[in-house]
Design an enzyme around this catalytic site. Structure first.
Site, PDB file in Angstrom:
ATOM      1  N   HIS A  94       0.893  -1.220  -0.236  1.00 24.36           N
ATOM      2  CA  HIS A  94      -0.213   0.057  -0.356  1.00 24.36           C
ATOM      3  C   HIS A  94       0.762   1.547  -0.298  1.00 24.36           C
ATOM      4  CE1 HIS A  94      -2.669   3.060   1.274  1.00 24.36           C
ATOM      5  NE2 HIS A  94      -3.887   2.151   0.856  1.00 24.36           N
ATOM      6  N   GLU A 164      -4.370   2.351  -7.673  1.00 27.40           N
ATOM      7  CA  GLU A 164      -4.409   2.554  -6.384  1.00 27.40           C
ATOM      8  C   GLU A 164      -3.785   4.312  -6.660  1.00 27.40           C
ATOM      9  OE1 GLU A 164      -6.585   1.705  -2.373  1.00 27.40           O
ATOM     10  OE2 GLU A 164      -4.699   1.825  -2.357  1.00 27.40           O
TER      11      GLU A 164
HETATM   12  P1  PGA Z   1      -9.362   5.833   0.201  1.00 31.89           P
HETATM   13  O1  PGA Z   1      -8.322   4.700   1.281  1.00 31.89           O
HETATM   14  O2  PGA Z   1     -10.670   5.472   0.077  1.00 31.89           O
HETATM   15  O3  PGA Z   1     -10.436   6.538   1.164  1.00 31.89           O
HETATM   16  O4  PGA Z   1      -9.320   6.599  -0.766  1.00 31.89           O
HETATM   17  C1  PGA Z   1      -8.161   4.069  -0.276  1.00 31.89           C
HETATM   18  C2  PGA Z   1      -6.587   3.014   0.491  1.00 31.89           C
HETATM   19  O5  PGA Z   1      -6.164   4.365   0.924  1.00 31.89           O
HETATM   20  O6  PGA Z   1      -6.903   1.924   0.189  1.00 31.89           O
END
Ligand code: PGA
Length: 254
Positions: A94, A164
Site C-alpha cells: 500500500h 490505486e
Molecule cells: P480511500 O483509501 O478510500 O480513503 O481513498 C483507499 C486506500 O488507501 O486503500
C-alpha cells in the site's frame, strides 16, 4: 462472470477493540450476502480475532504481512500468523507503507511471493504519485515488474492487483477520485504488463480492482464503465451505511 471483490481497508482505525467490534457488528447487520460480490474486511492486526467472531458474511483480511513464516524479526507479523487466524487476503505494498515506512518494490516482491507460495491472496497495490493527463505513468509498470519478478506463473492463481493512484486516496490533500475512463485505461495497462509476464490467458484471470476515494455514489461507474473487478475502500469502509451501500451497488454492476 467473476465476483466483484470489495475490500475494506480500515487502516489504523478504529482506536479500540470495542469500537472495532461495534463497527464490525454494524457492517455484518447491513450486509446482505450477495452471490455476485465477495467482501473482505481488513482491520488492524490486534482486532482480527475479535472482528472475525462478528463477521460471518465477509472474509477477514490483513493490511500487511512479513515474508518469513517465523524467526528473529522483531515486531513483524508473518503470513503464517495470519493464516492461523483464518486470513486469506492480505494487502501488500500500500502506498502508505511505501511512503511512511520505506517499503520498497523489492520488499513488496518478497511479500507477494511468500503469500502466493503459501496459498494466500496478495492484494498488490500499485499506483503513481502524480499523473499528467490520461497516460498511466511508467512507474506503475516498474512497480508491477519488480513486485512480480521471479513470481512463477503456476502460483499466481490468487493474485489480485489494486490500481490505486496515490493522489486519489481520500486522505491526501486535494484528493479526488480517478475517472472510470482512466481506471479502465489503467486496468488495460496493468493487464498488458501481466500479459507480458504470464501470457494472455493467465493475465485475464487476474482481477484488477480500483482504490482511491471510492464511495457509494461512484462505485457503480468504476465497476460498470471502468470495468474494474472490485474496489479497495479506505475512508468509506469506516462508515457502515456507506460501506453497505457500496456492496449493494457492486452487486448491481454486472
Ligand atoms: P480511500 O483509501 O478510500 O480513503 O481513498 C483507499 C486506500 O488507501 O486503500
Amino acid at each position: 462472470m467473476s465476483k466483484k471483490l470489495i475490500i475494506a481497508n480500515w487502516k489504523m482505525n478504529p482506536a479500540t477493540a470495542r469500537e472495532a467490534i461495534l463497527l464490525a457488528k454494524k457492517i455484518e447487520a447491513g450486509v446482505v450476502k450477495k452471490a455476485r460480490v465477495s467482501v473482505v474486511i481488513a482491520p488492524p492486526f490486534p482486532f482480527i480475532p475479535e472482528v472475525r467472531l462478528v463477521i460471518k458474511k465477509a472474509r477477514i483480511g490483513a493490511q500487511d504481512a512479513f515474508w518469513e513464516g517465523a524467526g528473529p524479526y522483531t515486531g513483524a507479523v508473518s503470513w503464517r500468523h495470519l493464516q492461523a487466524l483464518g486470513v486469506h487476503h492480505v494487502i501488500v505494498g500500500h502506498s502508505e507503507r511505501r511512503i511512511y515506512l520505506g517499503e520498497t518494490d523489492e520488499m513488496v516482491q518478497k511479500k507477494v511471493r511468500a503469500l502466493l507460495e503459501n496459498g494466500m491472496s496478495p492484494i498488490l497495490c500499485v499506483g503513481e504519485k502524480e499523473r499528467m493527463g490520461n497516460e498511466i505513468p511508467d512507474v506503475v509498470r516498474d512497480q508491477l515488474n519488480t513486485a512480480l519478478a521471479g513470481v512463477k506463473k503456476d502460483v499466481i492463481t490468487n493474485l489480485v492487483i489494486a490500481y490505486e493512484p496515490v493522489w486519489a486516496i481520500s486522505t491526501m490533500s486535494g484528493a479526488h477520485p480517478d475517472t472510470p475512463d482512466n481506471a479502465f485505461r489503467a486496468a488495460v495497462f496493468v493487464r498488458h504488463v501481466l500479459t507480458k509476464l504470464y501470457g494472455r490467458e493467465r493475465a485475464e484471470n487476474i482481477p484488477v480492482i480500483y482504490g482511491g476515494s471510492v464511495n457509494a455514489a461512484n462505485i457503480f461507474s468504476f465497476l460498470k464503465e471502468g470495468k474494474m473487478e472490485g474496489a479497495l475502500v479506505g475512508g468509506a469502509s469506516l462508515k457502515p451505511k456507506e460501506f453497505v451501500n457500496i456492496i449493494r451497488a457492486a452487486a448491481e454492476a454486472h
